[in-house]
Design an enzyme around this catalytic site. Sequence first.
Site, PDB file in Angstrom:
ATOM      1  N   HIS A  72     132.493 -21.233  14.308  1.00 18.32           N
ATOM      2  CA  HIS A  72     131.706 -19.997  14.235  1.00 18.32           C
ATOM      3  C   HIS A  72     132.497 -18.792  14.761  1.00 18.32           C
ATOM      4  CE1 HIS A  72     127.796 -21.991  13.313  1.00 18.32           C
ATOM      5  NE2 HIS A  72     128.341 -22.992  13.958  1.00 18.32           N
ATOM      6  N   ASN A 145     121.102 -22.511  12.609  1.00 19.95           N
ATOM      7  CA  ASN A 145     121.854 -22.262  11.378  1.00 19.95           C
ATOM      8  C   ASN A 145     120.922 -21.760  10.278  1.00 19.95           C
ATOM      9  OD1 ASN A 145     124.392 -23.039  12.302  1.00 19.95           O
ATOM     10  ND2 ASN A 145     124.254 -25.117  11.522  1.00 19.95           N
ATOM     11  N   HIS A 336     124.050 -21.017  24.317  1.00 19.96           N
ATOM     12  CA  HIS A 336     124.026 -22.408  24.787  1.00 19.96           C
ATOM     13  C   HIS A 336     122.623 -22.974  24.557  1.00 19.96           C
ATOM     14  CE1 HIS A 336     124.381 -25.959  27.018  1.00 19.96           C
ATOM     15  NE2 HIS A 336     124.365 -25.507  28.246  1.00 19.96           N
ATOM     16  N   TYR A 359     128.592 -26.381  25.113  1.00 27.06           N
ATOM     17  CA  TYR A 359     128.607 -24.915  25.051  1.00 27.06           C
ATOM     18  C   TYR A 359     129.116 -24.258  26.331  1.00 27.06           C
ATOM     19  CZ  TYR A 359     126.600 -25.165  20.412  1.00 27.06           C
ATOM     20  OH  TYR A 359     126.426 -25.423  19.085  1.00 27.06           O
TER      21      TYR A 359
HETATM   22 FE1  HDE Z   1     127.608 -25.542  17.651  1.00 23.13          FE
HETATM   23  N1  HDE Z   1     129.156 -24.927  18.816  1.00 23.13           N
HETATM   24  N2  HDE Z   1     128.059 -27.457  18.064  1.00 23.13           N
HETATM   25  N3  HDE Z   1     126.149 -26.194  16.359  1.00 23.13           N
HETATM   26  N4  HDE Z   1     127.160 -23.671  17.165  1.00 23.13           N
HETATM   27  C1  HDE Z   1     129.509 -23.648  19.021  1.00 23.13           C
HETATM   28  O1  HDE Z   1     130.020 -22.746  21.123  1.00 23.13           O
HETATM   29  C2  HDE Z   1     128.897 -27.866  19.023  1.00 23.13           C
HETATM   30  C3  HDE Z   1     125.816 -27.496  16.108  1.00 23.13           C
HETATM   31  C4  HDE Z   1     126.130 -23.238  16.387  1.00 23.13           C
HETATM   32  O2  HDE Z   1     127.311 -17.092  17.568  1.00 23.13           O
HETATM   33  C5  HDE Z   1     130.561 -23.504  20.079  1.00 23.13           C
HETATM   34  O3  HDE Z   1     130.188 -20.727  22.076  1.00 23.13           O
HETATM   35  C6  HDE Z   1     128.873 -29.304  19.148  1.00 23.13           C
HETATM   36  C7  HDE Z   1     124.598 -27.564  15.360  1.00 23.13           C
HETATM   37  C8  HDE Z   1     126.179 -21.799  16.272  1.00 23.13           C
HETATM   38  O4  HDE Z   1     128.355 -17.631  19.422  1.00 23.13           O
HETATM   39  C9  HDE Z   1     130.783 -24.952  20.553  1.00 23.13           C
HETATM   40  C10 HDE Z   1     127.976 -29.737  18.209  1.00 23.13           C
HETATM   41  C11 HDE Z   1     124.213 -26.263  15.162  1.00 23.13           C
HETATM   42  C12 HDE Z   1     127.277 -21.398  17.007  1.00 23.13           C
HETATM   43  C13 HDE Z   1     129.840 -25.717  19.669  1.00 23.13           C
HETATM   44  C14 HDE Z   1     127.467 -28.578  17.533  1.00 23.13           C
HETATM   45  C15 HDE Z   1     125.203 -25.436  15.793  1.00 23.13           C
HETATM   46  C16 HDE Z   1     127.868 -22.585  17.560  1.00 23.13           C
HETATM   47  C17 HDE Z   1     131.770 -22.723  19.667  1.00 23.13           C
HETATM   48  C18 HDE Z   1     127.558 -31.153  17.881  1.00 23.13           C
HETATM   49  C19 HDE Z   1     122.971 -25.757  14.412  1.00 23.13           C
HETATM   50  C20 HDE Z   1     127.803 -19.990  17.187  1.00 23.13           C
HETATM   51  C21 HDE Z   1     131.698 -21.410  20.420  1.00 23.13           C
HETATM   52  C22 HDE Z   1     127.251 -31.974  19.010  1.00 23.13           C
HETATM   53  C23 HDE Z   1     121.728 -26.155  15.021  1.00 23.13           C
HETATM   54  C24 HDE Z   1     127.149 -19.312  18.332  1.00 23.13           C
HETATM   55  C25 HDE Z   1     130.575 -21.551  21.279  1.00 23.13           C
HETATM   56  C26 HDE Z   1     127.641 -17.887  18.452  1.00 23.13           C
HETATM   57  C27 HDE Z   1     128.993 -22.585  18.419  1.00 23.13           C
HETATM   58  C28 HDE Z   1     129.708 -27.041  19.771  1.00 23.13           C
HETATM   59  C29 HDE Z   1     126.567 -28.664  16.463  1.00 23.13           C
HETATM   60  C30 HDE Z   1     125.116 -24.014  15.752  1.00 23.13           C
HETATM   61  C31 HDE Z   1     132.207 -25.443  20.534  1.00 23.13           C
HETATM   62  C32 HDE Z   1     129.695 -30.126  20.128  1.00 23.13           C
HETATM   63  C33 HDE Z   1     123.864 -28.835  14.920  1.00 23.13           C
HETATM   64  C34 HDE Z   1     125.222 -20.913  15.480  1.00 23.13           C
HETATM   65  O5  HDE Z   1     130.386 -25.113  21.879  1.00 23.13           O
END
Ligand code: HDE
Length: 711
Positions: A72, A145, A336, A359
Amino acid sequence: MKESSNSKLEQLSHSTTSNDEQALTTNQGLKINNNQDSLKSGERGPSLLEDFILREKITHFDHERIPERIVHARGSGAHGTFRINKSLAKYTKAKFLSEEGKETPVFVRFSTVAGSAGSTDLARDVRGFAIKFYTEEGNYDLVGNNIPVFFIQDAMKFPDLIHAVKPEPDNAIPQAASAHDTFWDFISLMPESMHMIMWAMSDRAIPRSYRMMEGFGVHTFKFINEEGKMHFVKFHFKPKLGVHSVAWDEATKISGKDSDFHRRDLWEAIENGAFPEWDFGVQIIPEEDEHKFDFDLLDPTKLIPEEEVPVELVGTLTLNRNPDNFFAETEQIAFHPGHLVPGIDFTNDPLLQGRLFSYTDTQLSRLGSPNFHEIPINRSINTVHNNQRDGHMRQQIAKGKVSYEPNSIGGGCPFQAMMKDGGFTSQEERVDGKKIRARSQSFVDHYSQAKLFYNSQSVPEKTHLQNALIFELSKVTIPAIRERVVGQLNFIDKELASLVAKKVGVNVTKLKQPNGSIPADADPKTLQSPEKEPSTKSSEALSMKNTVKDTIKSRVIGFIMENGVVAKDVNSLKSKLEKEGAVVQIIAGSLAPVKADDGTAFEPKHSLTSTSSVCFDALYVSSGKNSAENLLNEDNKPGTLLFVNEAYKHCKAIYFGKETDEIYNASNIKNKKHEDPAIIISDNNNSDNAFIKAVANHRVWELEKDRNNPA
Ligand code: HDE
């Protein structure tokens, strides 16, 4: 005296800076007298190390970049307000959801997933939809999402998924694209991703605008009310402008013409006062109904069809202010899923559980310090009181001796809050079982909802989805991967599989579905299919065809014109469109003012060389024989015809003003019998209204085959 200088410091650390009527200073507040030249030993001599002003400036510059988000990375955000219109107090004690009429400030960040921070907005990708609610009880983050399900069921697979979709590690190709070997290799071996693949290959992955996307919390969460009763909940945001997309051919061209298309669209809409709005809705499931579905509520690859549990609309999300500074706000915001308020809790969804760790961890490397909560955009609106201290870049100046609890020196403060006073307690849940590294049997049906989604699509949506799969798989160089994906599609829809197979040059082979992932060395020919039909056969809410189509608010209409244009017609249509909230932009052969028939002039915003039809929602070929002739002169003709033919190809509304037949006839438009409702010829008084209706309808996707032309 000491007190007041401290509060002055606090005040300063919270303020934003404005440079109006201010002298340039160093970071220490020293006024700078020369910002042009470094300190040298003689006019032509070497620079001096003692030039602390140069060193400060360059050192700061050298460290201006921070690591971009691992996923993202590319995104845009805005400030706004969340209003609860109908109290949810029956289900949750969260104050921002239970006090009817209450407004809560928010910051929302939209994003793509796979691309780098500088990648195109129009990549075929899932979009992030992350909301920070600054509630009086602390920050609540809903990090969702624009698609209601996810690729994988367990956090353990997330690094694999992301490694597979990101540019391949040997040559870092391709950027912001899933159309490559490693992504489809992984997907072909991960049957649980099939439902999400249907969504990701649909036009939801190429939105017209961030403002025209749905938002979903994805996981099932818990609501807890004042009595401690729990309900399961799914979160939804439905855009008031409807859910709309662009054509894939258009998306690829926008990426070249304006790779900031979504960022610009959001920014300009807010600057123009066309504030994006969403209805907020919930699907509520009583605790006792947890097991009444033919899927597991904890499985993030499943949605709850609205036919089974309706979405109750109870609030409004409005974005009404652009950030002052992209880096300070949009880049530094730290979301987060574990930022909770009383009344909301997690479930044991194994994907969500992994996110709860990830997060904060990622912020430590991205923002560089455990004090990231002190960055202005991340601060809660209620004051933070705790005994955490120090660390990199600490902002808060804690007074006194006490940094521990219990204490008597500080009068026991800060003290633990009772539950009745808003102290957070995790919802009690009985957990007993064997420690086990396994997937629940209730998660094994990977195809029913993929079928449900595909069955629910209109014919043009199905065609787009097929073409997306064909495009993506055609970029896969290893035939065995293409064959395994087709084998997966065969479980969803046999026609879909054979159509794709034919185009990507493989056979449809029968795969057998093991309970987990498919071993990479499995021979597709020896495997057989599990047959299971979804209990809901088709769901209206899953098709964009059934979205709102009653407004042209904020749609960008290109008026193409040249000298001799009929001013009266232009002004009259312009004011009708603007009255309905649309944005009119003039395009001419050059940026020179266009002289109208009555001697007035129109200022073009674009020239035929600086823009393209893909940047507009609809087109008006402005009235006037002379204008039409000028648009077809040697200089302008290629640009004019490309404009019209491309708008036609992309199923847009095109309005031919009076005496523009020459352009119509020279174009590739086939509408001889006036059968196309979105090609409007100015021949009666209703033409303007017919055009407005066609713009509101977004596109005539059902005529895509007829409209296809070599534009
Ligand atoms: Fe994320 N995800 N994600 N994700 N995600 C990040 O956090 C992660 C997942 C989502 O505009 C990171 O600050 C793991 C689902 C959005 O700043 C990180 C897993 C959904 C955003 C991270 C998921 C999301 C992130 C990268 C599986 C939809 C952007 C930077 C266990 C429900 C937020 C950050 C923004 C961002 C990890 C799965 C949505 C790396 C480990 C499912 C919208 O922490």
